[in-house]
Scaffold this motif. Structure first.
Motif, PDB file in Angstrom:
ATOM      1  N   VAL A 146       0.839  -1.204   0.000  1.00  0.00           N
ATOM      2  CA  VAL A 146       0.000   0.000   0.000  1.00  0.00           C
ATOM      3  C   VAL A 146       0.870   1.247   0.000  1.00  0.00           C
ATOM      4  CG1 VAL A 146      -1.672   1.333   1.341  1.00  0.00           C
ATOM      5  CG2 VAL A 146      -1.964  -1.151   1.088  1.00  0.00           C
ATOM      6  N   ALA A 147       1.931   1.240   0.814  1.00  0.00           N
ATOM      7  CA  ALA A 147       2.820   2.404   0.885  1.00  0.00           C
ATOM      8  C   ALA A 147       3.511   2.643  -0.458  1.00  0.00           C
ATOM      9  CB  ALA A 147       3.852   2.203   1.993  1.00  0.00           C
ATOM     10  N   GLU A 148       3.999   1.574  -1.083  1.00  0.00           N
ATOM     11  CA  GLU A 148       4.666   1.723  -2.378  1.00  0.00           C
ATOM     12  C   GLU A 148       3.684   2.190  -3.453  1.00  0.00           C
ATOM     13  OE1 GLU A 148       7.680   1.826  -2.918  1.00  0.00           O
ATOM     14  OE2 GLU A 148       8.825   0.425  -1.691  1.00  0.00           O
ATOM     15  N   ALA A 149       2.448   1.696  -3.402  1.00  0.00           N
ATOM     16  CA  ALA A 149       1.436   2.153  -4.357  1.00  0.00           C
ATOM     17  C   ALA A 149       1.113   3.631  -4.142  1.00  0.00           C
ATOM     18  CB  ALA A 149       0.177   1.307  -4.228  1.00  0.00           C
ATOM     19  N   THR A 150       1.162   4.070  -2.888  1.00  0.00           N
ATOM     20  CA  THR A 150       0.962   5.489  -2.587  1.00  0.00           C
ATOM     21  C   THR A 150       2.078   6.321  -3.204  1.00  0.00           C
ATOM     22  OG1 THR A 150      -0.196   4.968  -0.531  1.00  0.00           O
ATOM     23  CG2 THR A 150       0.739   7.178  -0.727  1.00  0.00           C
ATOM     24  N   GLN A 151       3.333   5.837  -3.075  1.00  0.00           N
ATOM     25  CA  GLN A 151       4.431   6.577  -3.706  1.00  0.00           C
ATOM     26  C   GLN A 151       4.285   6.583  -5.215  1.00  0.00           C
ATOM     27  OE1 GLN A 151       8.577   6.006  -2.563  1.00  0.00           O
ATOM     28  NE2 GLN A 151       9.226   6.598  -4.628  1.00  0.00           N
ATOM     29  N   LEU A 152       3.785   5.490  -5.793  1.00  0.00           N
ATOM     30  CA  LEU A 152       3.592   5.484  -7.244  1.00  0.00           C
ATOM     31  C   LEU A 152       2.619   6.585  -7.654  1.00  0.00           C
ATOM     32  CD1 LEU A 152       3.992   4.383 -10.058  1.00  0.00           C
ATOM     33  CD2 LEU A 152       2.372   2.534  -9.530  1.00  0.00           C
ATOM     34  N   MET A 153       1.524   6.755  -6.908  1.00  0.00           N
ATOM     35  CA  MET A 153       0.613   7.875  -7.205  1.00  0.00           C
ATOM     36  C   MET A 153       1.331   9.207  -7.062  1.00  0.00           C
ATOM     37  SD  MET A 153      -3.241   7.118  -5.812  1.00  0.00           S
ATOM     38  CE  MET A 153      -2.821   6.836  -4.092  1.00  0.00           C
ATOM     39  N   TYR A 154       2.120   9.335  -6.004  1.00  0.00           N
ATOM     40  CA  TYR A 154       2.867  10.574  -5.762  1.00  0.00           C
ATOM     41  C   TYR A 154       3.823  10.867  -6.929  1.00  0.00           C
ATOM     42  CZ  TYR A 154       6.139  13.827  -3.543  1.00  0.00           C
ATOM     43  OH  TYR A 154       6.931  14.916  -3.254  1.00  0.00           O
ATOM     44  N   ASP A 155       4.572   9.857  -7.352  1.00  0.00           N
ATOM     45  CA  ASP A 155       5.517  10.040  -8.461  1.00  0.00           C
ATOM     46  C   ASP A 155       4.795  10.424  -9.749  1.00  0.00           C
ATOM     47  OD1 ASP A 155       7.624   9.368  -6.787  1.00  0.00           O
ATOM     48  OD2 ASP A 155       7.678   7.270  -7.413  1.00  0.00           O
TER      49      ASP A 155
END
Length: 538
Positions: A146-155
């Motif tokens: 979930v955290a990595e998917a959040t960073q993907l949205m951020y990027d």
């Protein structure tokens, strides 16, 4: 009168000529197929790129089971769920081998879970993989996904033009985190760039025709390396595998010694290594095989999703209407939302069907003779499961070349009315029989979570012509070569769907810092500086 010696010599010569003339000839006990040539068999017409297209063309002519002769070697291609189920699933005890390969042994010493032969070594590695990749273990690793998917949205929010590499970073970081216990915060992180260099070399090593028929012409083993491209490729792949996988294992072991464990999969294997009875090298290659199986395929699938969203805007609109009803504007999606979204679930199933990430799966091989439909298929035969041909069969799917999620709303497996789907299963894209991918639960979580996020957060549009302002067409056939073809990089306009969603993405990314923290040991200085600057910016 001819001497006995002359008669013996002539008899031997006749026998050799007879044997040579029969090399490449299709035995009568085999299924039919394309016409063969002496010595070559079908090698002269065997496709060396995008083989699934040619295999499907032949299936329409010769049926759902046909054979090819590759010199003295036999290959059988299956292009129906019935044949795959009855041979690869139901007779998996004798259809789960891999073809003999000098390349596999030269690159991974027979320790690669996906590629090694059906043996005690494989059974041990498979047992270990299934013991750590349980559904419960996957749930335990959801926070980092979930955290990595959040960073993907951020990027994607802050540098949408780099979405292609952002997705590759995400898929690699998730697997490196859950397997080796270390994350990759940037695409430029050495582990990410090294991995995709490894993927590129691996595709060259294992594409059809890369390895000569060494088993049948052993004298080729003596060709000097400077004249043997396959030897140079194998050496390059082996060196990069050892550098990456042994290096990640070193770091994992050091964290355990320092009481800084993350709960990653390989920590469990290291602690039970004696119980499992596997070497340290086998542990490293097990982790590497899981990384190779998960990172590249997940990124390829997510790239395909975005390609389809921009190529088929009506599909995107319907999916976003559904996600807006379920999630709304005041929060980001959650995993449990997925069950309330039949159209989004159908979209994912249709993506698997439309552009499967492994269109021919990995080839199987027989460990014994098999009798099937009146044919006798001999031990050692290579079996190709033509997943592409199954999913694009017009007798099974209505208008199979059209991306149409609705087919999975009217039928569980998307087949045409009146077509039996009793042999189908939703895990088809993850392989067959005992060779089915043990990491499919982890992969499904990544796919579902990110598709939800993409649809909720962003508008995806094709690029526009600067002169006319009209949308440029999207080429949904532009894929890399190889056994796991991914979409070639393509242009795409990505914008946030609202200012409030953009603000939520920034907030969620900062809130994910705690979930990231235990995976941020052993980062390079550039990664640390990037993380500090990114987090301080907000």
């Amino acid at each position: 009168m001819a001497s006995p010696l002359l008669i013996a010599v002539l008899s031997a010569a006749v026998w050799v000529v007879y044997k040579l003339l029969n090399v490449g000839k299709r035995e009568q006990s085999l299924p039919g197929g394309p016409p063969t040539l002496p010595l070559l068999g079908n090698l002269n017409v065997f496709p060396t790129a995008y083989a699934h297209y040619k295999f499907t063309e032949w299936a329409r002519e010769y049926g759902d089971i046909y054979s090819l002769k590759l010199g003295p070697q036999t290959a059988v291609i299956l292009t129906s769920m019935q044949a795959c189920k009855e041979l690869l699933d139901q007779q998996s005890a004798i259809t789960s081998d891999r073809p003999a390969s000098w390349m596999v042994n030269a690159t991974s010493k027979g320790l690669h879970l996906a590629l090694t032969r059906y043996s005690d070594t494989w059974r041990t590695l498979r047992k270990v993989a299934h013991s750590i990749l349980t559904p419960n273990a996957v749930v335990a690793h959801q926070p980092i996904q979930v955290a990595e998917a959040t960073q993907l949205m951020y990027d994607m929010l802050h540098s949408p033009e780099k979405f292609y590499t952002h997705i590759r970073r995400y898929s690699t970081s998730v697997i490196v985190s859950v397997v080796f216990g270390k994350r990759c915060p940037r695409y430029e992180t050495p582990d990410v760039t090294t991995f995709f260099e490894l993927v590129h070399i691996s595709e060259l090593c294992f594409e059809p025709g890369a390895e000569p028929p060494l088993e049948h012409f052993p004298f080729l083993h003596y060709v000097p390396e400077r004249w043997a491209r396959w030897k140079r490729l194998a050496k390059a792949l082996n060196e990069i595998q050892i550098k990456m996988y042994m290096g990640l294992l070193d770091e994992c072991e050091e964290r355990l010694r320092n009481k800084q464990g993350t709960g990653c999969y390989l920590e469990n294997v290291i602690e039970k290594q004696q119980e499992y009875g596997i070497s340290r090298e086998a542990v490293a290659y097990l982790g590497g095989a899981l990384l190779e199986a998960g990172a590249h395929t997940t990124s390829a699938f997510l790239h395909t999703v975005i390609m389809c969203l921009i190529a088929f805007p009506d599909v995107k609109k319907k999916a976003q209407e559904e996600i807006d009803r379920v999630v709304g504007e005041d929060r980001t999606p959650r995993m449990e939302d997925f069950e309330d979204m039949p159209y989004v679930r159908a979209l994912i199933k249709e993506t698997h069907r439309f552009r499967p990430v492994a269109p021919l799966a990995l080839p199987h091989a027989l460990t014994a003779d098999v009798s099937y439909r009146g044919y006798t298929i001999p031990k050692g035969t290579i079996i190709f499961a033509n997943t592409w041909g199954i999913y694009h069969d017009p007798e099974i799917y209505d208008d199979p070349e059209t991306f149409k999620p609705e087919r999975f709303l009217s039928s569980e497996y998307g087949v045409k009315p009146g077509v039996s789907d009793k042999d189908f299963r939703h895990t088809l894209v993850f392989g067959y029989g005992r060779r089915i991918c043990p990491g499919m639960h982890l992969a499904n979580n990544s796919i579902e979570l990110n598709v939800l996020n993409f649809l909720w957060a962003f508008e995806f549009s094709p690029p526009t012509d600067p002169k006319t302002g009209s949308y440029l067409p999207v080429d949904t056939w532009a894929y890399e070569k190889g056994v796991l073809p991914a979409p070639l990089p393509f242009p795409c306009e990505i914008t946030p769907r609202s200012a409030s969603k953009a603000s939520m993405i920034d907030s969620e990314y900062l809130a994910a810092t705690e979930a990231f923290s235990k995976f941020e040991h052993h980062l390079c200085e550039e990664d640390k500086e990037w993380l500090k600057a990114t987090r301080e910016k907000h």
